[in-house]
Design an enzyme around this catalytic site. Sequence first.
Site: not given
Length: 469
Positions: A195, A431
């Site tokens: 992102d 994550e």
Amino acid sequence: MTATTAGPSTPLVTGGSGTRTGRRALRAAASRVLLANWTGASTVPSHTLYPHQWSWDSAFIAVGLSRLSPRRAQRELETLLSAQWDDGRIPHIVFNPAVPLDAYFPSPDFWRSSTAGATAGAPRDIETSGIVQPPVHALAAWLVHESDPETSGRRGFLARVYPRLTAWHGYLHTNRDLGGHGLASVLHPWEPGMDNSPCWDRPLERVDPAPATSFRRADLTHGDAADRPTDLDYGRYVRLAADYRDRGYTDTGAGVGAAAPHGFVVEDPGFNAFLIVSEHALAAIALTLGQDPRPHRERARALTTALVRRLWHPEAGLFLCHDLRTDTPIEEKSVTGLLPLLVPDLPGHVVEALLRTASGDHFGLGSTTALAPSYDLRGHSFDSSRYWRGPAWFNINWALERGLRQHGALARADDLRQTILTSAGASGFAEYVDPRTGRARGTADFSWTAAVVLDLLARTEEPGKGAGR
């Protein structure tokens, strides 16, 4: 996606993953993560801040789920594909209507897919986003089938997903070849999955951010701002998504230039590497179904040729992203430039250079870093904490492990496999992690981290397919 630094609910697996007892404990812990994140039809990345279904997450999750329940893995992909648009695109988020709108942003009332996307064939009864993510799905479907061919064949799994996956690739080959060079383009920084990569800094400079008062960042409610994209970047993400929505999620043809409607148009090597590998997977699926695999093999060859011709930069030692608005390469060195190691038919000199770059000063894999960082260690924007600007991601390192093994770097692949297992367990299935120290970042009990652990453990223990596979 968004992140939180909350501690793991799964107990840390702090070592011994190389022993049989340690592997059993790690497998049990990873299984608990996926079982806890299962919603009945699909898997959320994490319950805290990822309460819906994400596209490429589900592909990686399905690979791991196939080691627990092949039927559940098949359903994971089938649930995602049920939200496919008529033009072939697989949206990057499928929204759960039971989740409150304020639990995640951008929410369904922002995307308005069923109305704004009507012309492009968005489903009327399922709300989704309007953008896409990397095409890992055909590879995932093939690996799910391989994990239990008998169950897959009995349920007709490949026969059901093959037409949808072919349509998905067709969308990318046609609607998204915006430069006319034979590669798929991305229209938003969220589409290649990385992102806030520094690769996007320059292309985003020309995008006017949406006013800060026009949206609320749910990620900062639970996450550490130091781990997240800046407010300025987020405003630009919102602007790009809103503009695309307001154009009915329509794509343009070849010849993108300065006057094109899209403010962000980039050819990304990792995105296209996944497309190539998935074309090879579609060829295998077609052959299994008694259909002609040649069209998929031909597309894979054409994509590989275009990838090397357009995005390979020998002076950089890796593939670079290309900004189609300015028709110039993006000089930032990102791990996306190493992902073409997944491609089976790369020229030998390209493979050799990629292997050198992976272990060299810029990524330090196996020397200064335990796992490959998402961005150049020597880059001016490197940040070991901030999302895709430096931290190491487990799904990406899983892909690199496959690439290393495919091109004969077996010892390096074995080392990376063991490091992934050890780091994932020690971090509570984080994550992402600091690439040097392994410190957990983002949310804990993350589904694709647990999923790739299950796949690597299974491949380690398969008879005759251990360390050398």
